[in-house]
Scaffold this motif. Structure first.
Motif, PDB file in Angstrom:
ATOM      1  N   UNK A 192      -0.494 -19.694  32.948  1.00 21.00           N
ATOM      2  CA  UNK A 192      -1.394 -20.857  32.849  1.00 21.00           C
ATOM      3  C   UNK A 192      -2.707 -20.501  32.152  1.00 21.00           C
ATOM      4  N   UNK A 193      -3.376 -21.529  31.640  1.00 20.37           N
ATOM      5  CA  UNK A 193      -4.752 -21.359  31.169  1.00 20.37           C
ATOM      6  C   UNK A 193      -5.663 -21.332  32.385  1.00 20.37           C
ATOM      7  N   UNK A 194      -6.793 -20.628  32.264  1.00 14.02           N
ATOM      8  CA  UNK A 194      -7.665 -20.451  33.425  1.00 14.02           C
ATOM      9  C   UNK A 194      -9.087 -20.173  32.978  1.00 14.02           C
ATOM     10  N   UNK A 195     -10.019 -20.418  33.900  1.00 11.26           N
ATOM     11  CA  UNK A 195     -11.364 -19.903  33.745  1.00 11.26           C
ATOM     12  C   UNK A 195     -11.357 -18.463  34.243  1.00 11.26           C
ATOM     13  N   UNK A 196     -12.252 -17.623  33.774  1.00 11.33           N
ATOM     14  CA  UNK A 196     -12.335 -16.263  34.299  1.00 11.33           C
ATOM     15  C   UNK A 196     -12.653 -16.250  35.789  1.00 11.33           C
ATOM     16  N   UNK A 197     -12.133 -15.270  36.498  1.00 13.56           N
ATOM     17  CA  UNK A 197     -12.499 -15.082  37.890  1.00 13.56           C
ATOM     18  C   UNK A 197     -13.910 -14.544  38.022  1.00 13.56           C
ATOM     19  N   UNK A 198     -14.405 -13.905  36.985  1.00 14.95           N
ATOM     20  CA  UNK A 198     -15.775 -13.379  36.973  1.00 14.95           C
ATOM     21  C   UNK A 198     -16.748 -14.514  36.690  1.00 14.95           C
TER      22      UNK A 198
END
Length: 300
Positions: A80-86
């Motif tokens: 999936x596409x995602x925002x960074x966890x950082x």
């Protein structure tokens, strides 16, 4: 579950034969499968193949480099596409007007390695996540060789096959990461120790533990963790409530209890890993209980 370097059981809490989905804790073994299937990866790229990374720009660039090495791009990834966890990386992307992308997803390194292996073998890239795909068969064979029998294969949150094994098998696998003479196992272990930032990210427990001790540490979703020392003492943990809170200190405490980690290093890591706002008293209790056969509130 704690094993010595020969695979003998040092301590077992709960039912070590209970079947679990280790999820991302199996990534080092899937990376071994990618190497065996023909993926050509640098040490840092190999560490990323083992990672549940935080999606920093550095992680994204490294995943991109794996794809570029076989003339593929982000669109070939089926995670999936995602925002960074950082959080800092996420904020930077938002301020820069960027949207979620697949490179930022925590499993992008594993997927990129699968794709690199598929291209190397001349196999289809469109079906690289199919359990019957030759690359996935290599990954499954590596898991069974170094961990033990796989009883069932589900689907992970990233779309990749998710094998089910026992907690004992997971501990055995992590023991083998430090003791096996297999060239691909040695390459994976070296990569994880040489590039701990790539395995998770700065400030995260897996990265802090490896940077501080050389211990291989790899989390899995829903409260799973595997660790292995340079000497081959391993520990595998599955938190029944699925929460990661406390699992790192529990695993480190068990290693310390069996002489695989010094009390001083346990104290140092406890200070670094304790949640913000933790009092000295509660931190001391965490260290104390981590080395016991019971946890607070459980039967003795």
């Amino acid at each position: 579950m704690v094993l010595d370097a020969s695979g003998e059981i040092l301590e077992a809490l709960g039912d070590p034969q209970a079947l679990i989905f280790p999820r991302s804790a199996l990534k080092p073994f899937q990376a071994i499968g990618s190497l065996r299937a023909g993926a050509v990866l640098s040490s840092a790229q190999l560490a990323l193949a083992c990672a549940s990374h935080l999606g920093t720009a550095r992680h994204q660039q490294l995943a991109h480099s794996v794809l570029a090495s076989v003339n593929l791009g982000e669109d070939h990834l089926q995670c999936p596409a995602s925002w960074p966890g950082d959080s800092a990386a996420r904020t930077e992307m938002i301020i820069g007007g960027h949207s979620q992308n697949k490179l930022a997803f925590n499993c992008s390194g594993k997927h990129a390695a699968f794709l690199a292996a598929a291209v190397s073998r001349g196999e289809p890239v469109e079906t690289y996540l199919n359990p019957e795909h030759p690359v996935q068969q290599c990954a499954l064979e590596a898991i069974e060789e170094f961990c033990g029998p796989v009883t069932f294969v589900g689907v992970d949150g990233c779309g990749a096959p998710a094998p089910q094994i026992s907690l004992h098998s997971l501990a055995k696998g992590f023991k083998n990461l430090s003791t096996s003479s297999d060239q691909h196992v040695r390459a994976v272990a070296h990569a994880m120790r040489e590039h701990p930032w790539a395995v998770r990210g700065p400030g995260s427990p897996n990265t802090i533990v490896s940077e501080s001790t050389g211990i291989i540490a790899k989390l899995g979703a829903e409260g799973v963790l595997g660790m292995s020392t340079n000497q081959g003492v391993s520990v595998a943990v599955k938190m029944l409530d699925g929460s990661p809170r406390g699992m790192d200190l529990l695993a480190l405490g068990l290693l310390a209890k069996h002489g695989a980690l010094t009390p001083q290093k346990l104290q140092e890591l406890s200070s670094k890993l304790a949640p913000a706002g933790t009092t000295e008293g509660s931190r001391a209790a965490q260290i104390h209980y981590a080395g016991q056969r019971f946890l607070p509130g459980s039967p003795r």
